[in-house]
Design an enzyme around this catalytic site. Sequence first.
Site, mmCIF file in Angstrom:
data_model
loop_
_atom_site.group_PDB
_atom_site.id
_atom_site.type_symbol
_atom_site.label_atom_id
_atom_site.label_comp_id
_atom_site.label_asym_id
_atom_site.label_seq_id
_atom_site.Cartn_x
_atom_site.Cartn_y
_atom_site.Cartn_z
ATOM 1 N N CYS A 1 62.889 13.967 3.189
ATOM 2 C CA CYS A 1 64.349 13.813 3.212
ATOM 3 C C CYS A 1 64.821 12.742 2.231
ATOM 4 O O CYS A 1 65.916 12.844 1.686
ATOM 5 C CB CYS A 1 64.822 13.507 4.629
ATOM 6 S SG CYS A 1 64.693 14.961 5.712
ATOM 7 N N HIS B 1 58.085 15.701 8.240
ATOM 8 C CA HIS B 1 59.488 15.635 8.665
ATOM 9 C C HIS B 1 59.624 15.895 10.161
ATOM 10 O O HIS B 1 60.343 15.181 10.867
ATOM 11 C CB HIS B 1 60.344 16.648 7.896
ATOM 12 C CG HIS B 1 61.702 16.812 8.516
ATOM 13 N ND1 HIS B 1 62.732 15.914 8.304
ATOM 14 C CD2 HIS B 1 62.180 17.719 9.408
ATOM 15 C CE1 HIS B 1 63.785 16.275 9.021
ATOM 16 N NE2 HIS B 1 63.475 17.366 9.698
#
Lengths: 374, 374
Positions: free
Chosen positions: A310, A336
């Site tokens: 991200c 993630h």
Amino acid sequence: MNNNFSFSLQDCDGSARLGVINTAHGQIKTPAFMPVGTSATVKVIKNIDILNSGADIILGNTYHLMLRPGAELIEKAGGLHKFMGWNKPILTDSGGFQVMSLSNIRKINDEGVEFSSHIDGTKYFVTPEKSISIQYQLGSTITMAFDECIAFPATYEDSKKAMIRSFEWAYRSKNNFVTRNGYGLFGIVQGGVYRELREESAKKLIEIGFDGYAIGGLAVGEGQEIMFEVLDYLPAILPKDKPRYLMGVGKPSDIVGAVSRGVDMFDCVIPTRSGRTGQAFTSRGAVNIRNAKYRDDFSPLESDCKCYACVNHSMAYLHHLAKSNEILASMLLSEHNIFYYQKLMSDIRYHISKKTFTSFAKSFIADDIADESC
Amino acid sequence: MNNNFSFSLQDCDGSARLGVINTAHGQIKTPAFMPVGTSATVKVIKNIDILNSGADIILGNTYHLMLRPGAELIEKAGGLHKFMGWNKPILTDSGGFQVMSLSNIRKINDEGVEFSSHIDGTKYFVTPEKSISIQYQLGSTITMAFDECIAFPATYEDSKKAMIRSFEWAYRSKNNFVTRNGYGLFGIVQGGVYRELREESAKKLIEIGFDGYAIGGLAVGEGQEIMFEVLDYLPAILPKDKPRYLMGVGKPSDIVGAVSRGVDMFDCVIPTRSGRTGQAFTSRGAVNIRNAKYRDDFSPLESDCKCYACVNHSMAYLHHLAKSNEILASMLLSEHNIFYYQKLMSDIRYHISKKTFTSFAKSFIADDIADESC
């Protein structure tokens, strides 16, 4: 029962509990999610990234490790912590669940289970004593009692038989557990979906006395509604001063719902397995990164997520990697998802401490409509 | 030809050269090894770990990128650097080699090559102009001229035809190259193993004028001895003030031998591809980590290596991961191998600066007897 292994309950909000487990390998903040490191690795993630996600503890699988590389080798390495280079707590399951679900069972009786390895066919005979002594060789921070897991659905009679056998095995597990400061042993409540059996199982395990109590035999296909029905009464009859661990659970809404019913610990392969198939968890619901709509979406998966993907990459890039079957897609999405789960646990702990958990849970579960199947 | 794209030759030891290439995306210390990032990812490694290995530049493949995700999408993302999150220099090959080796060629003539994608059969027609304009869309720091690569062995006649066509395509490549400060264009010397053709190719390319000169058509199966025979005369006839890049090379001893013959840049899939099959490079030679002798070897792969695997894990653990087909094995070994290659380049640069390269190279190549095939 062990001086330095303790659970400290710090706060409550409704039935949700905020606590800390103190162990020989450090503290575990609860509610806690344990990433699953089946074969001495959380799949496709380095330990450093598990650490950075905020995980206090991971889970290892006794069944897999006894088959490969073998408990003797891990003992020779100085234990599982040293072997895999993870210094924080490790909980190992007892092998009961995998023996039933993965191996070719030859014989099961009150003594134990004879089975052959799903890898190379080698024969093994595992008893409660053997499982506990393997977990000792592994050096598990938290050892699980050896239990019999039966498939769902199961009749009352079969559930009762397995519950009684599991209780007897729990007794033998306790007797064979070598106490070490800061190491704990958990019992596992069985009894299927039958309240009377669950209550009997819990009562007998409490009589034996464990450092924590796990709820086994759920998340085996019964669905969230039936699972929550069991959790509506079961955690409340477990000791307040010991951690409660719901095995093999689950999706984010399962976890939030179970915390609101008094559960403290969880483990599940969902975040890593989903990551390897292009699925990502986000605050907007589950995302299938292979979906064509992400082809030219140059925003990150989750703008406030601190994971490597991200911070550094766009959904368009992740989409490209997944469509190209690049392993980096599995690496980035698994990491993630582990970050997402640890952030969820951190949010849960925050809301319990602020007494805002009930409303958080309510809106979380109401919003749990995934935009794409995960 | 471009103001800010320059090569500064800093030192020599025999024919070995120490230098720096200045580009719009930073400096490249030479001799340099470029990890191969075929589809906008160096396989199974995060960019951060490539950076930590000391790599100044990576390579991308125009052929793969034009097929998937497509040059338009990467341009829309702001170029390949932004798309893949790599801020240092990127060299892209022109697609010539992959068109010949991977695609189904329909037609090849002086205009260009018509082929169908090995992924989905889509038809493409690539000319030198098209290749250069795709590399412009990608935003490549170093663009490669489009050339015709022929298989080895090739007759003198075929080698001559391909060399002449490649020269004509190099001319058209140059004409279509849009100059930007700090961006460079390299020509590719062809001519197979025929000295007369190689010399003619080099002479004509120098007349056109490029920012660097690549040696193509080697490392295609001719073996180290024949390759070194070409390198015994070819680098010396290339301009001293431009970098020389030996494409697709190679094993560590290939690199050391080529540096000693005056080559400055290399790229090869060997470190990453080997890593994915359980092979590791060490100062003791190549290691097959699946070998049973590593089962209980609790020492690191290389005690003074700074890579994550060598700092945190034992060979026994890597052996276990590889035998268990855990992706983490590929991750850790690929990263280790990239670290090994960058350490090799760093050692090479050090020895050139200290005028000790000749003896270093001599002992390195003499010692290059791998203990296990790699």
